[in-house]
Design an enzyme around this catalytic site. Structure first.
Site, short mmCIF file in Angstrom:
data_model
loop_
_atom_site.label_atom_id
_atom_site.label_comp_id
_atom_site.label_asym_id
_atom_site.label_seq_id
_atom_site.Cartn_x
_atom_site.Cartn_y
_atom_site.Cartn_z
N TYR A 77 -88.92 32.98 -100.42
CA TYR A 77 -90.05 32.67 -99.54
C TYR A 77 -91.03 33.84 -99.46
CZ TYR A 77 -87.53 28.59 -97.72
OH TYR A 77 -86.90 27.38 -97.59
N MET A 80 -81.96 30.65 -95.20
CA MET A 80 -81.00 30.17 -94.21
C MET A 80 -79.60 30.07 -94.78
SD MET A 80 -80.96 26.62 -91.98
CE MET A 80 -82.40 27.07 -91.02
N ARG A 127 -72.74 47.58 -65.14
CA ARG A 127 -72.76 46.27 -65.76
C ARG A 127 -72.05 45.28 -64.84
NH1 ARG A 127 -70.28 45.64 -71.76
NH2 ARG A 127 -68.34 46.02 -70.61
N LYS A 178 -61.76 38.87 -77.63
CA LYS A 178 -62.93 38.11 -77.20
C LYS A 178 -63.87 37.91 -78.39
CE LYS A 178 -65.40 42.26 -75.67
NZ LYS A 178 -66.10 42.94 -74.55
#
Length: 813
Positions: A709, A758, A581, A483
């Site tokens: 930054y 980023m 869950r 998964k």
């Protein structure tokens, strides 16, 4: 060759039962999955910690295999084939190879050491092949199994062998020496690899040196630790960078991007240029130089050939290609043995049914051209290759031996016609000798992404799978979780490998993940752990198996199943035993039983639950209470419905910590990818993923200047700064910036400066000898994912699954 194989098998201590003709044997196999198995194959049914090839003999007989080496004959097979019955099939394989080796009398170079064996082998092949017909170990076939398979590939046309031998503990080398029987020995670098298998480094050296007990000469870098283990009848031919007592004294000098080796050998004094500067390559090149000297090559030949040495790529890589293609990159070697390996790898990793091979001329086969390309054609047919693109003068001559084949005289001609060739929705094996520069073809066909890649080591996946299999009781099945895009590593490619390993189930979180695997050709049963009611129709359509965890979901699925007139459709019932869950709670079991009793539309394939604290031994009592409740609820459901489904509750940590509760199946997750919460177990697992990038730019800033930054980093002194093209959009946490984290460049730590951007981050490379374009390790061996998780106060799962899909995954073996 056929007579030699027959004689070799007849010499091993075995009881023969059979009546079929075995005179046509010309191949040996240990892999039941190989499409190359056939009537001329002698199959050794090896038994490992987790696999027993005897289980597949019945199927192999159906495919046409008639000759087997076994410890016992499986039921229903007694009269259907020839059987050589032995006490141990691995020992028999080694004895067979040793017998086969005895038929050949020509120089054999045997290589061992901690590091550099495969590099030296490949370079020696390059340096010596103009004058010899060389047979060598394919890839890194240097193990107790790999060595016999390598030696069995010798044929009558070879006149020089180069075989490597690797060991991990004492008493292993004697078996390999009997198989290789080297006449010339080369000892490469002695490092720390496999130290844990020996009492001390002296024992390790002694064991390695036993490979050379019958060699005429041993070549090694002069070392007091080694000297005492040289056998009296063996000549020592030594070299050194520091001691003039060695037979050959070498002084190394860096010149631009090269290294000049000044070689002092007897009365000779000459220079040799090699295109490397790193210590390992210089050392490996020196070992090769020594072999050339021992073989009495003239100085000009040594100089001309050594300067042409090249980086050796030892891995088969799987890459995403253009037009929905999958690329298997083996663009650096072309010999018959490695072709067989590459074709097996293609079958295990194919993502599309259509299979194409781009193949160059094949060198050093030891066969006549006609015989060689006849055998290549047979391989192509047995592996069900749909299209052959041949490149080279020789393969073009034998084009008629292949079906659906086009050929080009050289790589340039192929590239010139590339726009007219249709590549789409297929798996493409690119297999070529280095001189054909097939890397240009790889570049044309691979999907273009930025220079940051996540390399996935498929060997490590296989190793970790077998590590956890070794902890299982007999007959316990295994479900592997793929998964979340294979925990960030790549779902389809890993699922293909797991299918090749014959795992029992795959687990995904949502239906779309399972559908993607099914569309990619995965046929292992796939369980969907968190199915939404709206996905039930798609789950049924694609033959996935849903986990049902609540009454609402059960009623919804039964309604759709009834509408579609289904019978015995597989489902999995989950109980909540304390995780809170998902799952049926104890107070719902009455209605669950009433709903399922007498219902023929579904079949309960398994009953499961999930431990909340399998990795937290301080909560062991809670885990035991969950197991007890699971036993109670599952037993009642089985009794009331009179069924015997699989039961499973253990995840990765549970496999190790609660072995008494393995039930019928376990679910392996993060452990497959080399992560464990147990520090001791972590040492035994192999790293799977390495996140790599490159240096985009380097600048030096003055004291008082800032980086990034918000000016979060202020330089207190002149600082050399490197910019790396990876950032938080690629999955690197911003919390890893501002000096918390680091990357590795040239085996040295480079701290992250300022805030992570980023698409970029900046690191301090002051004092590191690096340049733009150099490789950067973002995580792998250093820093490890576990280390990053600890520093970021999170878990390894989050680090792995955060890596963006825009980061290209490269799979290699």
């Amino acid at each position: 060759m056929r007579q030699k194989i027959l004689n070799s098998i007849q010499k091993i201590p075995a009881t023969f039962l059979g009546s079929q003709d075995n005179s046509a044997l010309d191949a040996v196999s240990i892999d039941s999955r190989s499409l190359q198995n056939g009537p001329q194959t002698l199959f050794f049914a090896l038994v490992g910690a987790n696999t027993d090839a005897h289980l597949y003999i019945k199927n192999l007989i159906v495919t046409g295999v008639h000759n087997f080496v076994v410890t016992h004959i499986p039921s229903e097979c007694e009269t259907k084939a020839n059987f050589y019955i032995v006490d141990d099939t691995l020992v028999a394989l080694q004895q067979f190879a040793a017998n086969y080796r005895d038929f050949f009398d020509f120089p054999i170079i045997g290589l061992t050491g901690s590091n550099g064996k495969t590099i030296v082998k490949e370079w020696l092949n390059f340096l010596l092949s103009p004058d010899y017909n060389v047979i060598r170990s394919p890839k890194s076939y240097n193990s107790q199994i790999g060595v016999p398979l390598s030696v069995i590939a010798i044929n009558e046309k070879h006149n020089l062998g180069i075989f490597e031998a690797g060991i991990s503990t004492s008493s292993e080398m004697a078996k390999l020496e009997e198989i290789i029987k080297p006449t010339v020995g080369v000892l490469t670098n002695i490092g720390s690899a496999h130290d844990q298998g020996f009492l001390n480094v002296e024992e390790k050296i002694k064991e390695k040196m036993s490979l050379f007990k019958n060699s005429k000469v041993i070549i090694f870098q002069i070392d007091n630790r080694v000297d005492s283990f040289v056998f009296p009848k063996t000549k020592a031919f030594t070299w050194s960078f520091v001691s003039k007592e060695a037979d050959v004294f070498i002084v190394k000098n860096r010149v631009l991007d090269d290294t000049i080796l000044n070689v002092q050998f007897g009365e000779e004094n000459f220079d040799v240029k090699i295109p490397f500067q790193d210590a390992a390559s210089v050392e490996n090149a020196s070992s090769c130089l020594m072999v050339l000297l021992y073989f009495k090559y003239d100085i000009s030949t040594i100089q001309n050939r050594m300067q042409l040495l090249y980086p050796v790529e030892m891995r088969l890589k799987v890459k995403n290609g253009i037009n929905n293609c999958s690329i298997i990159d083996d663009s650096y070697s072309s010999d018959f043995q490695s072709l067989k390996i590459a074709l097996d790898f293609l079958e295990s990793q194919k993502q599309y049914e259509k299979k194409t091979i781009i193949l160059s001329d094949i060198f050093q086969s030891g066969l006549s051209k006609n015989e060689l390309y006849t055998k290549v054609s047979q391989l192509i047919v047995s592996n069900k290759i749909d299209r052959v693109i041949g490149i080279g003068e020789t393969i073009s001559e034998f084009k008629d031996k292949f079906t659906n084949c086009i050929t080009f005289k050289n790589t340039a001609a192929f590239i010139a016609d590339f726009e007219n060739l249709d590549f789409s929705n297929e798996t493409i094996l690119i297999k070529g000798a280095r001189s054909f520069q097939f890397e240009e073809i790889v570049y044309l066909l691979e999907e273009k992404t930025h220079e940051t890649v996540l390399e996935i080591n498929l060997n490590a996946i296989s190793y970790n799978l077998n590590f956890f299999k070794s902890k299982l009781k007999p007959k316990v099945k295994i479900m592997v979780m793929v998964k979340a895009f294979g925990y960030g590593n790549g779902g389809l490619e890993i699922a293909k490998l797991l299918q090749h390993h014959k795992v029992d189930y795959l687990g995904v979180a949502f239906a779309d993940e399972g559908i993607s695997l099914k569309n990619g050709g995965v046929n292992v049963p796939i369980m969907v752990l968190n199915p939404e009611n709206t996905s039930f129709a798609a789950i049924i359509q694609h033959q996935l198996e849903p986990e049902i965890y609540c009454l609402k979901g059960l009623h919804a699925f039964l309604k759709i199943a009834k509408q579609k007139n289904l019978e015995q459709f597989p489902i999995h019932i989950k109980f909540d035993t304390g995780m809170h869950r998902l799952g049926f709670e104890e107070n719902t079991i009455e209605e669950l039983i009433a709903t399922l009793k007498g219902n023929n539309t579904v079949q309960i394939k398994s009953i499961l639950s999930h431990l909340a604290t399998s990795d937290a031994l301080e909560h062991m009592d809670f885990a035991h209470s969950q197991i007890a409740l699971f036993e109670k609820l599952s037993s009642r459901l089985m009794s009331e419905l009179q069924i015997k489904p699989l039961r499973h509750i253990l995840n990765t940590s549970g496999i190790s910590n609660f072995q008494e509760s393995q039930y019928d199946m376990v679910r392996l997750g993060i452990g497959l990818y080399g992560i464990s919460n147990d520090p001791e177990e972590q040492k035994q697992l192999e790293d799977v993923g390495t996140l790599k990038s490159v240096i985009s730019q380097i600048r030096t800033i003055a004291a008082g200047e800032s980086v990034g930054y918000g000016r979060k980093f202020m330089a207190e002194k002149p600082t050399k700064v490197a910019t790396i093209p990876i950032g938080y959009a690629d999955g690197i946490s911003r919390g890893w910036g501002n000096g918390v984290g680091f990357v590795t460049i040239k085996n040295e730590k480079a701290s992250i400066l300022g805030s992570i951007c980023m698409d970029m981050l900046m690191v301090d490379v002051t004092g590191i000898d690096c340049k733009e374009g150099d490789a950067v390790i973002v995580f792998g061996q250093s820093p490890t994912v576990a280390y990053m998780a600890q520093k970021l106060n999170t878990i390894s799962y989050e680090i792995l699954t955060s890596i963006s899909q825009r980061v290209k995954r490269v799979f290699f073996r």
